[in-house]
Design an enzyme around this catalytic site. Structure first.
Site, short mmCIF file in Angstrom:
data_model
loop_
_atom_site.label_atom_id
_atom_site.label_comp_id
_atom_site.label_asym_id
_atom_site.label_seq_id
_atom_site.Cartn_x
_atom_site.Cartn_y
_atom_site.Cartn_z
N PRO A 1 0.80 -1.22 0.00
CG PRO A 1 0.29 -0.68 2.24
CD PRO A 1 1.10 -1.64 1.39
CG ASP A 2 4.89 0.75 -0.87
OD1 ASP A 2 4.20 -0.29 -0.97
OD2 ASP A 2 6.07 0.76 -0.52
CG HIS A 3 2.02 4.55 -4.87
ND1 HIS A 3 2.86 5.51 -5.37
CD2 HIS A 3 2.52 3.37 -5.33
CE1 HIS A 3 3.80 4.96 -6.10
NE2 HIS A 3 3.61 3.65 -6.10
CB ALA A 4 -2.87 3.80 -0.18
CB ALA B 1 2.66 8.31 0.01
#
Length: 795
Positions: A543-546, A548
């Site tokens: 879920p890296d982009h979420a 962020a």
């Protein structure tokens, strides 16, 4: 709007802000984060209320979406209703309205005050040829290109579990709304925003043209092979005595640690095994590792792996994850009262505020001056941000702030380079890095050196925001904990992100996304129904982009609070808790006996082969209206009259037969034709797009989401998004090229600390300050190290 709170009271960042939520269905969950942060979220029910949910799963999704909100029913009498709207709009900071807008809302858009933010939320935005197309989560997966990367080689694409596309799109929407709320506070100018859920999914789930994990070496995801990856290609999973474990060996030092743990077998001692590609191709190594893990327990392997410095995690189910000591110790799941008075066990939210603070900051009048230079087009201008972030989460959350005008300084060191600097180019640049680190400056600084630490503390004294996503405890070990920095800068906002959270039994674990997915139960669910070991999450970056986006939301919320109190604060984000929050309905359903969340709620529902090589079309039916329309499009009017197909229960019982007949129809058409014919009848359908297809797809061209940028040190075009969401205040985002490591070290010392030239020279000479590597500078000066230009994009 005025906010009052007694000194010493718990003062949540958005206390006193008002959000009007007019949205319907699952998308209304996007405003829940504002309620978690203290805003008064008024959920306005249309006249007559929402339509019945239809089944228990939909009822749970709707109920948890309204947690923490105040429900208001519109009055029947027009005069009373008009007074209701007038009162609510006078208080509102943000109004969320759906597209298309239900007539039963009687929403007086023309009376929304100019100082207020009005955000329209539609599946495909408004005012374009696709605005009235229909979407479900599978449609968003297909059109965002995520579906093309999900599954295993030789098989059909696999729909990801849950509602990941919608959840990530809502994280993007919540970030856009929070940025507009803050902008309205500092510029006294509201905004009108046209938000598309598809745009949000493209940007916040796993963007094909943005930052990716270090395993990609910064190459564009559009260069991935057209099919799905082979099982176990990355982040392999091995059976063990009581289940399975996943290992994540990226850096050479991690392989060396694994090599020693294996007993230093001679056949793998060659330096060539430091290469990820060599290890992936070695069948003998795979067999030896499988034998090593086979007869041992997950807990023992996790413990020994940590002792040897090997990133490893057990592959757990969702229920097993919720029962772990770590989740229990952190209090991730709590008793929460629903709007109807029932209490459920569910995640308590993603953002933890003021965990590091000794006490909540006192409230008071507008105690912090607005940043100098902030404008509606660049609302974060005048803010100084220190970016200590690494890999995807760190890079993304600071880039979001830089896009809106903040002076973001990426602090880095040649001794400990950011993983996204590992590149196919010798300069440390790449198209992925360029897209994810645009609009920033780079400061090379040795934080292990006493003078480097002293310089950092001076920078921290000037900063508005400090972002980090190190392993928990690293900032404290460097002497950069919140109490130390707040003592010299009470207004500082510090936001940290980590894999499993800043405390708890797993806080010290090495945190890579694949391990978080394995530990949280997601990996176990991301597999084919008929092959539960064909795990298919290996190439996704989630879920890296979420995560962020949640970090950026927290940053802006704390900055909004600082305007009123003069004090900063802290926020902490756990990637695992982001995942668990996205599966809130499933977690609530576990206690309610609802455990078939990956099953369709109607039929047909799935991915179907179309004419052509590896071409696919998603089709989803949401109820009887869709079913009747589908019957007409595929010339099967008899479907509409068969009693066994009369309702969703009958269609689900006969799903195999229905989908077999539908496949016969779709295979006679190309995927684009099938999609357009079905969408013309308002049936949610989508052709599976690959990353390379996105810029030229009609919807994205009309919206203008993508643009091709030129970086002075990269031969390829850099494709990135033109906007976070179309807005009346913000046109195109700025596109300052991403920096070389240390490119702006002297400049930042002058701008932030006013250091004289001789002092800067001395710091360079002692290697406390680091500039661009001389060899990299030489290469670029003669036109080397730029790579080869790809075929020009049509964006």
């Amino acid at each position: 709007m005025t906010v009052q709170a007694d000194e010493g009271s718990a003062f949540r960042p958005l206390d006193g802000y008002v959000v009007l939520d007019l949205l319907e269905g699952p998308v209304k969950a996007l405003s829940r984060v504002y309620a978690d942060l203290g805003a008064r979220v008024i959920r306005v029910e249309p006249l007559g209320g929402e339509r019945p949910a239809g089944d228990r799963k939909k009822a749970i999704v709707r109920a948890v979406a309204d947690v923490g909100k105040e429900l208001v029913m519109l009055a029947h009498e027009p005069g009373e209703r008009s007074a209701q709207w007038g009162d609510m709009l006078r208080q509102a900071d943000l109004v969320l309205v759906p597209y298309p807008r239900p007539a039963a809302l009687y929403f007086p858009q023309e009376t929304v005050p100019e100082r207020c933010v009005l955000m329209t939320v539609g599946m495909f935005g408004t005012g374009n040829a696709y605005a009235d197309w229909q979407a479900t989560d599978p449609v968003l997966h297909a059109l965002s290109s995520e579906l093309s990367r999900s599954g295993v080689a030789g098989r059909e694409p696999l729909l990801p579990p849950g509602r990941l596309a919608s959840a990530c799109a809502m994280a993007q929407a919540a970030y856009v709304g929070m940025a507009a709320i803050y902008a309205a506070q500092v510029t006294e100018c509201g905004d009108r925003i046209d938000f598309s859920m598809l745009d949000g999914a493209v940007q916040a789930l796993d963007p094909g043209f943005g930052l990716a994990g270090s395993a990609t070496l910064g190459r564009s995801a559009k260069l991935l092979p057209p099919g799905r990856p082979a099982p176990g290609m990355l982040y392999p999973i091995f059976p063990c005595a009581d289940g399975q474990v996943r290992v994540c060996l990226l850096a050479p030092r991690q392989w060396q640690n694994m090599f020693r743990w294996l007993g230093s077998p001679a056949q793998f001692a060659s330096a060539e095994f430091n290469s990820l590609e060599v290890r992936q191709r070695s069948g003998a190594l795979t067999q030896d590792m499988a034998a090593f893990f086979r007869d041992r327990l997950k807990a023992d392997l996790e413990r020994e792996g940590a002792e040897h410095g090997v990133p490893i995690s057990g592959v757990l189910s969702l229920a097993e994850c919720l029962a772990t000591d770590h989740v229990v110790a952190r209090g991730v799941i709590a008793d929460v009262e629903l709007p109807d008075g029932h209490t459920v066990r569910m995640p308590r939210g993603v953002i933890r505020i003021d965990r590091h603070a000794h006490r909540a900051p006192p409230a008071g009048p507008m105690a912090f001056s607005r940043p100098v230079g902030a404008t509606p087009a660049r609302p974060l201008a005048g803010l100084k941000v220190i970016d200590l972030g690494v890999i995807v989460v760190g890079g993304e959350q600071s880039r979001l702030l830089a896009d809106l005008g903040a002076d973001v300084v990426k602090v880095e060191s040649a001794s400990f380079p950011d993983g996204t600097r590992h590149s196919y180019l010798p300069t440390g640049l790449s198209v992925g890095f360029a897209a994810g680190h645009r609009n920033k400056r780079s400061l090379g600084l040795d934080l292990r050196h006493p003078e480097g630490k002293a310089l950092f503390l001076r920078l921290a004294g000037e900063a508005d925001v400090i972002l980090s996503n190190f392993k928990p405890g690293t900032m404290e070990s460097l002497g950069f904990d919140y109490r130390t920095i707040a003592a010299i800068n009470p207004g500082v906002v510090m936001v940290d992100s980590s894999a499993f959270g800043a405390d708890g039994p797993w806080a010290g674990r090495m945190g890579y996304g694949p391990l978080v997915r394995a530990a949280s139960g997601l990996t176990r669910r991301w597999c084919y129904p008929d092959d539960t070991e064909a795990y298919s999450d290996s190439v996704t970056i989630y879920p890296d982009h979420a995560a962020a986006r949640y970090g950026a939301i927290a940053t802006l919320a704390l900055l909004a609070r600082r305007l009123r109190t003069g004090h900063g604060g802290t926020a902490s984000i756990s990637q695992m808790e982001v995942m668990l929050d996205h599966f809130t309905p499933e977690i609530v359903g576990l206690a309610d006996g609802v455990d078939d969340w990956d099953e369709a709620s109607d039929a047909p529902w799935g991915v179907f082969p179309a004419r052509g090589d590896d071409e696919w079309c998603v089709v989803t039916v949401r109820g009887n209206r869709d079913w009747q329309a589908l019957s007409q499009v595929v010339c099967r009017e008899d479907w509409a009259t068969l009693p066994q197909y009369a309702d969703r229960h009958g269609r689900l019982r006969n799903r195999a037969a229905i989908e077999r007949d539908l496949t016969d129809w779709i295979t006679r058409h190309d995927a684009d034709t099938a999609m357009r014919r079905l969408q013309a009848a308002r049936v949610p359908a989508a052709r599976m797009l690959r990353i390379a297809d996105l810029p030229d797809f009609g919807y994205f061209r009309e919206r203008g989401l993508f643009r091709a940028e030129k970086h002075p040190h990269i031969a390829e075009e850099v494709v990135s998004e033109r906007f976070h969401a179309p807005s009346s205040n913000i046109a195109d985002l700025p596109a300052t090229p991403a920096p070389l490591m240390g490119e702006h070290s002297a400049e930042v010392m002058r701008d932030w600390l006013a250091l004289p030239p001789l002092e800067i020279e001395r710091l360079f000479a002692s290697n406390v300050l680091q500039g661009v590597d001389p060899e990299i500078a030489r290469m670029l000066s003669v036109g080397e190290g730029r790579g080869e230009a790809a075929v020009a994009s049509k964006t």
